[in-house]
Enzyme design. Structure first.
Site, PDB file in Angstrom:
ATOM      1  N   GLU A  90     -30.348   6.695   0.817  1.00  0.00           N
ATOM      2  CA  GLU A  90     -30.058   5.983  -0.433  1.00  0.00           C
ATOM      3  C   GLU A  90     -30.853   6.554  -1.610  1.00  0.00           C
ATOM      4  OE1 GLU A  90     -30.855   1.998   0.915  1.00  0.00           O
ATOM      5  OE2 GLU A  90     -28.793   1.708   1.562  1.00  0.00           O
ATOM      6  N   GLU A 139     -25.957   3.024   9.334  1.00  0.00           N
ATOM      7  CA  GLU A 139     -26.325   1.602   9.332  1.00  0.00           C
ATOM      8  C   GLU A 139     -25.047   0.785   9.484  1.00  0.00           C
ATOM      9  OE1 GLU A 139     -28.678   0.490   5.910  1.00  0.00           O
ATOM     10  OE2 GLU A 139     -29.958   2.276   6.093  1.00  0.00           O
TER      11      GLU A 139
END
Length: 706
Positions: free
Chosen positions: A493, A555
Site C-alpha cells: 500500500e 489480503e
C-alpha cells in the site's frame, strides 16, 4: 495588503527553517538513510570452530557479547529538550532511569501508544495525501527522543580483531557514539544496523551511547496498519571477527528439471581488514574456503575445497562453488527437510579461522504458464498475514512468542505466511525453514497515508528513490539464503511508480524467485496478481479472464467481529478453478495490549489510549487493530476453528454404504502417520466405534475404507 502577504511569507519560511534546524539534518533528508552503517549481509554467525558451529548458538562463542538488559535511559517528548552531551564519558547519568533493551517505550511508561491504520501517527487523519509537506510534517515540539548509555567491557582476547555492534531493530532512527565519538546513523526500523567500531573501542571499559527518535523521514515509509510505537525492538550485541573474515555469502539450492537432483551454488565473500604499515602497496594474504554439506543425520554428502586464494589488505575476494547432487531430499512446507552447509575459512597453513553453519533446503520455485509451482506442483497457499505483537510489550517478541506462533499455525493448517509489512526477527525465519512455511518476505515499505496518485506518491518521487531501494535490497541481502522464502514482496500500500520499477528490476537480476507487489495491480512489476479483498464471486471471473498470471490474494477474509462466514466459498472457488492458488488472511493476531484502565484490566485497542483523559479521534482508529485469527496471547477464537476446518488437508466423506472416502490433499506426503477414529451415534448415544490405522493414502489421492 501586499506588505501583509510578504510578512506572512517571511514568517512561514522562518517557521519552516526553525523546524528544520530543531532536528538533525539526517532526519529530514530522504536521501540520507545511513551514515557509516555497514552493508547488509546474510543473517548468519561465524564461529571459531566446527564444534561450536554444529550447535548453532552464537551465545556460546567467545567472541559474542549480548548487550540486552538494563541501560541508563532518558526520555523527552520535545526533541529540543534532548541531552546534547550525554555521550561523553564525564556525563553524570546517575539520575537517569534504568530501562530494558529490547523494549518499546510506550508499553513501558514512556509516551502514548498510537494505533492508526492509514494516516500517519504524527500527522493524523486531517493531514494526508497531497495536503502533506514531507518530510516536514513531524511536530517540532512532539517527536520523543530516547537517549541510552551503557558501559561495556571489551575482553583482552578480542585485541587485534575486528569489533562490530549489531542493533537488531531500532524505530525509527538513531545516532550512535562510542567513547564520546560519533560513529554513525541509521534508519529502517525492521532490519539490523551494524557498525564497525574497531577504531573507537579499547580493551577494558567502553561507553556506548545511542539517541533514538520516534519519528524521522523514514517514518513516512512505515505507515503500516499496526501500533505506532518506538524504541529498540530486537536484540543488541557485540561480536568480533579475525582480520580475515567471511563477511557474506550466497547459496542457491534448487532442483533440476526432474525435481530429483539438487543444484547447489555458493559464493563466499572474504574480507581482509588488515591495513599494511609503512608501505605504499598492500600485501596479499592467502586463504582457503571449504564446503561440507551434511544431511539431517550428519552424513557428509558433498565436500569441496577452493584453491589457495589471495586477498589484498583492506579489500575483498569472492570464491564460488557449484555442483549437482543426485537423489536429494526436497524441502517443502509439508516436508521441510534441511541440510547444513558448513563454510570454513582457513589460513594458508589450513588452520581453521572460522566456520559458518547455514541450513539448506533444496526446492524449486517457478512460474509456468499461469501456475505458481513448488517442486513442480501447483500448490495452494493457505496463508496468514503476520504482524509481530506481544500482548504486554508491543513489538518486542520473545523466542517463545515466535515458537507459539509456529505451533498455532501448524495446528490451524496454515502453510504460508506473509511478513506484513516488514522483514521479521531472524529467529522467526529460522523457524519457517525448520518447521515449514511458504514465506512471502516483504520490504519495510508502506506509505498509505500519502495515497497513490503518481503526482504525490513517494513511489514515483525520485527524491525517495534511495530509501525505497535500500529497504528492498537490505531485505534481500539479509534473507537471501532462506529456503522458506518463495516470493519477494516490494512492500504494501505504497502506490506504484519509478522507485518500485527499479526495485523490481534489481530483484529480478539478483534472484530467481518471483517478485510480487499488490499496488502494481496489473502493471509489469509483479509476477503474481496479488489483490486485496476481492469477493469470492470475483475469483472464478479472474480464472476465465485473459490475464495469464497466477492469482494469490495478499489480503482477504478480513477477520473482525463475527467474520469468516464466506471463507468456505473462497476455497471452493480456489480449489476448483485455474490460476487461483490461495491467499493470506488478514490478520494472524489480535493487536490488543493487556493493560489497566480506570482500575480494570482490559485488552486495549487504539481508542483506549491515552489511559486517562479524552481520546483524540484524529490519532485513533479505535478497535480496528483487534482482528486476529488468534488472540493477543495466541489463544483460539471462533474464527480460528473455522479457518482450521476450511484449510484442512485431510478430508472425509461418508458414501452411505458403510464406507468412508479419505482424501489426502497434501502435495508431497502421504498420511501414513495419521489414524482414523470413528464412532456411530444413535440418539446421542455411541453404539459402535472403530479405528483405522493403515491410512497410507498417497498425496492428492483418495481411498475408500470400510
Amino acid at each position: 495588503m501586499k506588505k501583509k502577504n510578504y510578512t506572512l511569507l517571511i514568517l512561514s519560511l522562518f517557521c519552516l527553517f526553525a523546524n528544520a534546524q530543531d532536528l538533525p539534518i539526517e532526519l529530514q533528508t530522504p536521501e540520507i538513510v545511513s551514515v557509516n552503517r555497514l552493508p547488509m549481509r546474510a543473517s548468519a554467525y561465524a564461529f571459531e570452530s566446527r564444534t561450536l558451529a554444529e550447535k548453532r548458538k552464537k551465545e556460546n562463542s567467545a567472541y559474542f557479547i549480548s548487550l540486552n538488559g538494563q541501560w541508563k535511559f532518558n526520555w523527552v517528548k520535545d526533541p529540543r529538550q534532548r541531552p546534547t552531551d550525554f555521550f561523553l564519558a564525564k556525563f553524570d547519568d546517575s539520575k537517569w532511569d534504568n530501562f530494558r533493551v529490547p523494549a518499546n517505550w510506550e508499553t513501558n511508561g514512556c509516551g502514548t501508544p498510537i494505533y492508526v491504520n492509514q494516516p500517519y501517527e504524527f500527522a493524523g487523519r486531517q493531514l494526508t495525501g497531497a495536503r502533506m509537506n514531507p518530510p516536514f510534517d513531524i511536530p517540532v515540539d512532539n517527536n520523543p527522543v530516547g537517549s541510552y548509555r551503557k558501559k561495556i567491557t571489551i575482553p583482552e582476547n578480542w585485541n587485534g580483531r575486528q569489533i562490530f555492534i549489531n542493533l537488531g531493530a531500532v524505530k525509527s532512527a538513531f545516532f550512535i557514539w562510542v567513547n564520546g565519538k560519533k560513529v554513525g546513523y541509521s534508519e529502517d526500523s525492521k532490519l539490523a544496523a551494524e557498525f564497525d567500531i574497531t577504531k573507537y573501542v579499547k580493551t577494558g571499559e567502553n561507553l556506548i551511547a545511542l539517541q533514538v527518535y520516534r519519528w524521522s523521514d523514514g517514518s513516512y515509509l512505515e505507515c503500516q496498519d499496526m501500533w505506532r510505537i518506538s524504541g529498540i525492538e530486537r536484540d543488541v550485541y557485540l561480536f568480533s571477527t579475525p582480520k580475515l573474515n567471511i563477511v557474506d555469502f550466497k547459496t542457491i539450492a534448487t532442483l533440476d528439471q526432474t525435481y530429483t537432483k539438487g543444484l547447489l551454488s555458493a559464493s563466499v565473500k572474504v574480507n581482509n581488514y588488515k591495513i599494511d604499515q609503512r608501505t605504499n602497496h598492500s600485501k596479499a594474504d592467502s586463504f582457503y574456503v571449504s564446503l561440507d554439506l551434511v544431511d539431517a543425520k550428519n552424513n557428509s554428502i558433498y565436500k569441496a575445497d577452493s584453491k589457495l586464494a589471495t586477498v589484498l589488505g583492506n579489500f575483498k575476494q569472492t570464491i564460488s562453488f557449484s555442483t549437482q547432487i543426485d537423489q536429494i531430499k526436497n524441502w517443502s512446507a509439508e516436508v521441510p527437510y534441511l541440510y547444513t552447509l558448513y563454510i570454513t575459512l582457513k589460513d594458508k597453513n589450513e588452520k581453521v579461522i572460522e566456520v559458518i553453519p547455514q541450513r539448506i533446503g533444496f526446492r524449486s520455485i517457478e512460474i509456468k504458464g499461469s501456475d505458481f509451482l513448488v517442486n513442480g506442483k501447483r500448490v495452494f497457499l493457505k496463508g496468514v498475514n503476520r504482524h509481530e505483537h506481544n500482548a504486554t510489550q508491543g513489538h518486542t517478541l520473545t523466542h517463545a512468542d515466535m515458537e507459539k506462533d509456529m505451533e498455532m499455525m501448524k495446528k490451524l493448517n496454515v502453510n504460508a505466511v506473509r511478513h506484513s509489512h516488514y522483514p521479521p526477527d531472524p529467529y522467526w525465519m529460522q523457524l519457517c525453514d525448520e518447521y515449514g512455511l511458504y514465506v512471502i518476505d516483504e520490504a519495510n515499505i508502506e506509505s498509505h497515508g500519502r495515497y497513490y496518485s503518481l503526482e504525490t506518491s513517494f513511489a514515483n518521487d525520485k527524491e525517495w528513490r534511495v530509501p525505497h531501494l535500500e529497504r528492498v535490497q537490505r531485505m534481500y541481502e539479509r534473507d537471501k539464503n532462506h529456503p522458506s522464502i518463495v516470493t519477494w514482496s516490494l512492500g504494501n500500500e505504497a502506490g506504484n511508480g519509478v522507485n518500485f520499477y527499479e526495485a523490481y528490476e534489481w530483484l529480478k537480476k539478483v534472484d530467481i524467485r518471483p517478485v510480487q507487489y499488490e499496488r502494481a495491480e496489473n502493471d509489469y512489476n509483479t509476477d503474481i496478481i496479488v489483490p486485496q479483498y476481492p469477493s469470492p464471486n470475483y475469483l472464478p471471473k479472474y480464472s476465465t479472464s485473459k490475464n495469464t498470471r497466477p492469482f494469490i490474494m495478499s489480503e482477504y477474509a478480513h477477520i473482525m467481529g463475527n467474520s469468516l462466514g464466506n471463507f468456505k466459498e473462497y476455497w471452493d472457488a480456489i480449489e476448483n478453478n485455474p490460476k487461483l492458488q490461495g491467499g493470506f488472511v488478514w490478520e494472524w493476531i489480535d493487536q490488543a495490549i493487556d493493560t489497566v484502565k480506570n482500575g480494570k484490566r482490559i485488552m486495549a485497542y487504539g481508542g483506549d489510549f491515552p489511559l486517562s483523559g479524552p481520546v483524540d479521534e484524529n490519532f485513533s482508529d479505535n478497535n480496528f487493530c483487534v482482528k486476529g485469527v488468534v488472540t493477543a496471547y495466541r489463544g483460539m477464537t471462533p474464527m480460528a476453528v473455522e479457518l482450521k476446518k476450511v484449510h484442512q488437508f485431510i478430508k472425509t466423506t461418508f458414501n452411505g454404504t458403510n464406507q468412508i472416502n479419505v482424501n489426502n490433499s497434501y502435495f508431497f506426503k502421504d498420511i501414513s502417520n495419521v489414524q482414523l477414529n470413528w464412532e456411530l451415534v444413535e440418539n446421542g448415544k455411541v453404539i459402535q466405534t472403530g479405528l483405522i490405522t493403515n491410512l497410507n493414502v498417497a498425496p492428492r489421492a483418495t481411498q475408500t475404507f470400510t
